[in-house]
Design a protein around this motif. Structure first.
Motif: not given
Length: 803
Positions: A209-235
């Protein structure tokens, strides 16, 4: 012995809890119902979830419970104090499946996850089927910290699908119960160790609900949001690599939202799994931003007020030193701010106002505010300015604002002078009016006495009229002097209660038969003295006059019918009156209460002014209350008035109580009037020729031998000259050069046995210092008064001289 064993067990549990607290490094959040705490995300999640959760510490003996959330306390019926420090097995009972218990025991020993159904017992003995999820939690270096267990009462939620096993299984139901977004991710690293991406292992509904990423379970973040900021991955990669939990506020560009994030490594470190709890903080961040903007704006406004205010602003510590002053000090007083910081608060205060400043400082130290405190402060040029202060204490200091009111003070002083001149004009007019009436009677009587054919009966009537008019004139001046506190009072110690009783009959005659007079003497406040001790040191004649004046006013206010109450009592203070502070002490209070028409509020402030009266023409001079006011003030007391229109009025006279050595003085029997002087030699000292001639002629008629001189120096010369000595000195007080009081003191120094009698109609010296023990004959006086006071002085000398 059993009690001692139990005490040792309790102490052991306390030490275990303390050990756990030290291991975990901090206390629980306030919302957690335990005395142990953990900074990790799982504990935050456990507190937020509606699912029952416990944590055990395998590093303590018997793997005791160290935390239980509210949901578990509600499920089991136990208090936190009953759970912490005990192994979970006490929740089991005779119907609990031993195989399930063994399965849990084996998983704990092997430090792995386990999911079982277990029958547990509540505190009240009832049972519930508990779907138990147990998962180990490891530290940054792979060390086992504790076991995290969630409990689901499946006897109430049979419809829930049983979760699958495996890493993170213990969080499946927890995730759905948590209101915040919750997910478990598995990190992927490049060959050089850089965090490239993460895959969602599990998510809860709040996350989607909060992320707006429906059906995210089992999927990779860069497939869901290709431009996701690198600082999230680093953290998240840092958490997975080091095991150190992190908290941060991150911006999700694809949503344009801000989240508060808490991440911690879970499961086996080689899995690179991270549990993430996050909450939408966009609205909160906006509120915080606005709050910070408001605070910044208020600070700017405060700084502008501080720099531009024309009032003096100061921050002062309770050590008495200025901590900060605003630039207005330079403009108003000429003092630079740098030179004042560190100075004492009373450095610039006028010496006469320093005591008031110190009292205000002590008031602030007790936590109370100070308002409208007027003090004079020294300017840099050496002058003074009146500053009106308001101050508020805060912590170890106080904040004060001072306004320059010098001009207001000057205006007030001019107004007082104007009012004084107006009062003098009113006083002069009133005196002229009353004295002209008296002089008219005297003039008419003397003209008629000059008629040669006047019958003796008429001659006596005119002489009596003159004598009576003179008495009224003397009373008028006495009232004026009493108001001005310039009359020479003749105080003696007398019992005010007895005096009131003695004049009660007179008051009854004055008020008439339709006014009932009640006199009450109340027990005093001083237990060491007689309960009816009402002795005062005052002029009894003026006291009687004051009571009679108040009684007459009461009679007129009641229009001749009602109740007049006279109450005498002892009190411990004079209340605050007419802007004066209360006065503590020992006083006799005489209250005169009527049931009359009362005094309107707009009149109360003027009733003690001379010649002010609400009575009709010819019904009063307006000096009665002036006499009362002047008498009590000059006697060291005060007068209070309380009035309700249509109900009545109470006047209360407060006079200092006379104690101990001031025991009641008795008056010796008066000498007879017009007694023969038998040749007694009298030195008359009088600068007024007509008055001196009258005195010497009157004394000669009575058989005295007199010598008159015009001033004190001539009197001393006459006393030192040879010849027959004088037996008494009769001297005026107000004379050029040395006054009569100083002359009497000098005679007493030179000739202690020679009596001195003083006479005066008015003297500021007498009003301020009294007669210093010398007899006083007030002007105007009669021949009989003169004869009596001289005989009294001679008798006193004879009694003092032995033989």
């Amino acid at each position: 012995m059993q009690a001692e064993i139990e005490r040792l067990r309790r102490r052991e549990r306390e030490l275990e809890r303390e050990n756990a607290r030290l291991r975990l490094g901090r206390e629980w959040p306030a919302a957690v119902t335990s005395d142990v705490a953990n900074p990790d995300l799982l504990f935050t999640a456990a507190e937020k979830t509606r699912m029952a959760m416990i944590v055990t510490d395998p590093n303590l003996p018997d793997n005791p419970i160290i935390f239980a959330n509210r949901a578990f306390l509600e499920l089991s019926g136990y208090a936190a104090a009953d759970l912490v420090g005990r192994n979970c097995r006490f929740l089991q009972g005779p119907d609990t499946d031993p195989a399930s218990v063994a399965k849990v025991r084996d998983a704990i020993a092997a430090r792995r996850d386990v999911v079982v159904e277990l029958l547990n017992y509540r505190r009240d003995g009832t049972t519930f089927i508990n779907e138990l999820y147990v998962s180990p939690v490891f530290g940054p270096h792979g060390e086992l910290l504790y076991f995290f267990g969630s409990q689901l009462d499946i006897s109430r939620f049979r419809a829930r699908e049983a979760p699958a096993g495996g890493a993170g299984a213990s969080f499946r139901s927890l995730l759905e119960e948590v209101e915040a977004g919750f997910c478990i991710v598995e990190m992927r690293f490049s060959a050089d160790g850089r965090a490239e991406d993460f895959r969602f292992v599990e998510v809860n509904a709040a996350f989607e609900h909060q992320s707006g990423l429906a059906g995210a379970e089992g999927r990779w973040m860069r497939d869901l949001v290709p431009g996701h900021e690198q600082h999230w991955f680093d953290a998240y990669g840092e958490v997975a690599r080091t095991g150190r939990a992190v908290r941060f506020r991150g911006h999700a560009a694809w949503l344009n939202r801000v989240f508060d994030v808490h991440a911690v490594r879970i499961g086996d470190p080689v899995q690179n799994r991270v549990a993430v709890l996050f909450e939408d903080a966009s609205d909160r961040q906006e509120v915080e931003r606005r709050r910070e903007a408001q605070v910044s704006e208020r600070m700017v406004e405060r700084d502008l007020v501080w720099r531009t205010s024309r009032d003096l602003l100061v921050v002062c510590g309770f050590d008495g030193a200025y901590q900060a002053v605003n630039p207005a000090w330079l403009d108003v007083l000429g003092w630079a701010t740098g030179g004042l910081v560190g100075a004492r608060f009373d450095t610039l205060v006028h010496p006469e106002d320093r005591e008031a400043a110190l009292r205000a400082f002590e008031t602030l130290r007790t936590g109370r505010s100070v308002s409208d405190l007027d003090l004079r402060l020294r300017t840099a040029e050496g002058g003074d300015r009146w500053i009106s202060w308001n101050a508020i204490p805060q912590g170890d200091r106080f904040h004060a604002a001072g306004r320059d009111v010098t001009e207001r003070k000057a205006l007030e002083e001019r107004l007082r002078q104007s009012q004084k001149m107006e009062a003098v004009g009113q006083l002069t007019g009133g005196v002229a009016h009353d004295f002209n009436n008296l002089l008219t009677v005297i003039k008419s009587s003397t003209d008629l006495l000059k008629r040669p054919d006047l019958a003796e009966e008429r001659r006596s009537r005119y002489v009596d009229a003159i004598a009576g008019t003179v008495d009224r004139a003397a009373k008028l001046t006495g009232q004026l002097l009493a108001f001005a506190r310039r009359q020479a009072l003749r105080p003696v110690v007398f019992d005010a209660g007895h005096a009131v009783g003695a004049i009660a009959d007179m008051v009854g005659t004055l008020t008439g038969a339709r006014i009932r007079v009640e006199t009450t003497l109340e027990a005093g406040t001083d237990g060491e003295e007689s309960p009816l001790d009402f002795h005062v040191d005052a002029d009894p004649s003026q006291f009687d006059t004051a009571v009679v004046n108040l009684a007459v006013n009461a009679r007129d206010a009641m229009k001749g019918e009602g109740l007049l109450s006279v109450r005498v009592r002892r009190v411990a203070k004079i209340p605050a009156l007419r802007s004066h502070q209360p006065v503590d002490g020992d006083f006799v209070a005489v209250s005169i209460t009527d049931t009359g028409s009362g005094i309107p509020a707009d009149v109360l402030d003027r009733i003690f002014e001379p010649f002010f009266t609400t009575k009709g023409v010819g019904q009063g001079t307006g000096l009665g209350l002036s006499q009362v006011y002047g008498f009590v003030k000059q006697s060291g007391g005060d007068v209070a008035v309380e009035s309700v229109v249509g109900t009545g009025t109470t006047f209360t006279l407060y006079l200092p109580h006379a104690k101990g050595e001031e025991a009641e003085r008795t008056v010796a029997a008066e000498p007879e009037m017009l007694a023969d002087g038998h040749g007694t030699r009298v030195l008359v000292v009088e600068d007024n020729r007509e008055v001196g001639a009258f005195a010497t002629q009157a004394l000669a008629k009575l058989g005295y031998e007199t010598v008159r001189v015009a001033d004190a120096m001539q009197a001393l010369a006459a006393l030192e000259a040879g010849g027959e000595p004088f037996e008494v000195v009769f001297s005026d007080v107000v004379m050029p050069g040395m006054n009569g009081i100083d002359l009497a003191r000098e005679i007493r120094r030179r000739r202690p046995a020679l009596p001195v009698v003083l006479t005066s109609g008015y003297s500021h010296v007498l009003a301020a210092d009294g007669t210093d023990g010398f007899a006083l004959l007030p002007k105007p006086y009669s021949v009989a008064d003169l004869s009596r006071i001289l005989r009294r002085a001679l008798r006193a000398r004879s009694a003092a001289v032995p033989g």
